[in-house]
Design an enzyme around this catalytic site. Structure first.
Site, mmCIF file in Angstrom:
data_model
loop_
_atom_site.group_PDB
_atom_site.id
_atom_site.type_symbol
_atom_site.label_atom_id
_atom_site.label_comp_id
_atom_site.label_asym_id
_atom_site.label_seq_id
_atom_site.Cartn_x
_atom_site.Cartn_y
_atom_site.Cartn_z
ATOM 1 N N TYR A 52 14.569 30.601 6.261
ATOM 2 C CA TYR A 52 13.355 31.289 6.724
ATOM 3 C C TYR A 52 13.362 31.414 8.238
ATOM 4 O O TYR A 52 13.665 30.463 8.957
ATOM 5 C CB TYR A 52 12.116 30.500 6.313
ATOM 6 C CG TYR A 52 11.811 30.544 4.845
ATOM 7 C CD1 TYR A 52 11.532 31.759 4.201
ATOM 8 C CD2 TYR A 52 11.780 29.378 4.086
ATOM 9 C CE1 TYR A 52 11.234 31.797 2.843
ATOM 10 C CE2 TYR A 52 11.477 29.403 2.730
ATOM 11 C CZ TYR A 52 11.203 30.621 2.117
ATOM 12 O OH TYR A 52 10.913 30.642 0.788
ATOM 13 N N LYS A 77 0.849 -1.205 0.000
ATOM 14 C CA LYS A 77 0.000 0.000 0.000
ATOM 15 C C LYS A 77 0.881 1.250 0.000
ATOM 16 O O LYS A 77 2.097 1.160 0.218
ATOM 17 C CB LYS A 77 -0.908 -0.026 1.233
ATOM 18 C CG LYS A 77 -0.138 -0.008 2.551
ATOM 19 C CD LYS A 77 -1.025 -0.313 3.745
ATOM 20 C CE LYS A 77 -0.216 -0.299 5.030
ATOM 21 N NZ LYS A 77 -1.011 -0.733 6.195
HETATM 22 C C1 LIG Z 1 -0.111 -1.748 6.804
HETATM 23 C C2 LIG Z 1 -0.672 -2.997 7.333
HETATM 24 C C3 LIG Z 1 0.149 -4.125 7.505
HETATM 25 C C4 LIG Z 1 1.658 -4.087 7.347
HETATM 26 O O1 LIG Z 1 2.205 -3.563 8.540
HETATM 27 P P1 LIG Z 1 3.796 -3.497 8.772
HETATM 28 O O2 LIG Z 1 3.915 -3.036 10.169
HETATM 29 O O3 LIG Z 1 4.322 -2.500 7.783
HETATM 30 O O4 LIG Z 1 4.332 -4.844 8.537
HETATM 31 C C5 LIG Z 1 -0.451 -5.308 7.885
HETATM 32 N N1 LIG Z 1 -1.785 -5.378 8.101
HETATM 33 C C6 LIG Z 1 -2.602 -4.309 7.989
HETATM 34 C C7 LIG Z 1 -4.051 -4.460 8.249
HETATM 35 C C8 LIG Z 1 -2.081 -3.086 7.619
HETATM 36 O O5 LIG Z 1 -2.879 -2.023 7.518
#
Ligand SMILES: *Cc1c(COP(=O)(O)O)cnc(C)c1O
Length: 362
Positions: A256, A35
């Protein structure tokens, strides 16, 4: 032509990390989580390089569609499921596998006509995080609705997610595990529970399907362990270039708000990366970068397109030279995240399309 800023992504390191997980949990399947543009590494490229996975997971429909349109044919799970009749129809059309975590999503099944049945669907159950998921009390009913739906083919898996897996030995993890075991006894179906930290620290959370994200990218989920401690290889190196070097006098201010002021004659480098690329503004005046393998300080505020760094201690340094923001031995992304008072997840996800991605193999 080399354009900066650039994230160099080592696909060999990625594959190494996947094979480490397989060795650690030889009896589990792997649903690689790609993702948020593959945690900033490029979702499509990650999917191709992680072809040794058994399935993929993304958060949203559009992320799944992107992978399908790029020709990825493995199962793709939508961790947040679908939220409208149109989304459900799209999921079916693209053969994406939704998670069902709320009764409103079960109602969609009754209101929708779809072209092809859904496969590899999951029921998200509540075990302690209280974010998404159907309570154990309502689980029976939800499981029946899914199992009896003519829109779904095959078994329904049970999924849940740890709220504290990075806190090793935490009592709350054991409580969540108890809940999932209770559900497993009721339904005898495939279970998926473990994200990165749980995979590494709780073998009894592995069950049939692992859901690793962070560790695939060679990043440690634990505050007190480096990626190397865990046998992982960092996948991303982020670099930019020095576009200006100038001298400032004692008392002159940089950037800045003039938040950095020279206490001596200083050599200031300007580097072409800023918050407009996704480099955290939290690193203003506290971050470090690495130049020629030497750590130097980020001084003044991070601007949209640039940062300034203190090159006063460096002799051989020129305009055009590469600067590493994270991902070399001196500067792992975990350390940069600590300086930015955030987690490495956020730093890598935040990088946007202004940062070129270059893929290498080792
Ligand atoms: C993002 C996510 C993962 C992966 O988590 P990591 O800590 O990056 O391994 C697994 N399960 C769900 C439901 C997630 O949203």
């Amino acid at each position: 032509m080399q354009t900066y800023p650039i994230a160099t992504i080592d696909l060999a390191a990625l594959k190494h990390n996947l094979s480490e997980l397989k060795q650690l949990a030889p009896n589990s399947n792997i649903m690689s989580v790609i993702k948020a543009n593959g945690y900033g590494h490029g979702a499509v490229e990650m999917a191709h390089a992680l072809e040794g996975s058994d399935a993929f997971a993304v958060a949203r429909l559009a992320e799944g569609v992107q992978l399908r349109e790029a020709g990825i044919s493995k199962a793709i799970v939508l961790l947040e499921g679908v939220h409208s009749v149109e989304e459900l129809q799209h999921a079916a059309q693209y053969q994406l596998s939704p998670v069902f975590h709320h009764f409103s999503q079960l109602e969609l099944l009754q209101q929708t006509q779809i072209s092809k049945p859904l496969q590899f669907c999951w029921l998200m159950i509540e075990t302690g995080m209280h974010r998404l998921g159907i309570s154990l009390d309502d689980c029976q009913h939800a499981f029946e609705v899914l199992s009896n739906s003519s829109l779904i083919e095959g078994d329904i898996g049970l999924m849940s997610h740890f709220a504290n897996s990075d806190s090793v030995g935490d009592e709350r993890n054991l409580q969540q595990l108890q809940q999932i075991h209770y559900a497993k006894n009721l339904y005898s179906t495939q279970i998926s529970m473990a994200n990165s930290a749980a995979i590494l620290s709780m073998a009894d959370s592995h069950f049939e399907w692992l859901r690793p994200g962070l560790v695939l990218y060679g990043i440690s989920p634990f505050d007190d362990k480096t990626a190397a401690d865990l046998g992982l290889k960092p996948v991303m190196k982020l670099s930019a270039q020095i576009v200006s070097i100038k001298e400032v006098k004692k008392g002159e201010q940089v950037g800045y708000g003039g938040e950095w002021q020279a206490t001596n004659v200083s050599k200031i480098g300007t580097v072409d990366i800023g918050y407009g690329d996704g480099y955290s503004r939290q690193l203003s005046n506290v971050g470090h970068v690495s130049v020629n393998g030497q750590k130097v300080a980020v001084i003044g505020r991070v601007s949209m397109d640039m940062i300034c760094i203190d090159l006063s201690t460096m002799e051989h340094v020129e305009v055009g030279q590469e600067v590493v923001l994270w991902g070399d031995d001196e500067l792992p992304v975990e350390a940069v995240a600590a300086q930015a008072n955030t987690i490495p997840y956020e730093l890598v996800c935040q990088l946007n399309e202004r940062v070129a991605r270059q893929y290498i193999n080792g």
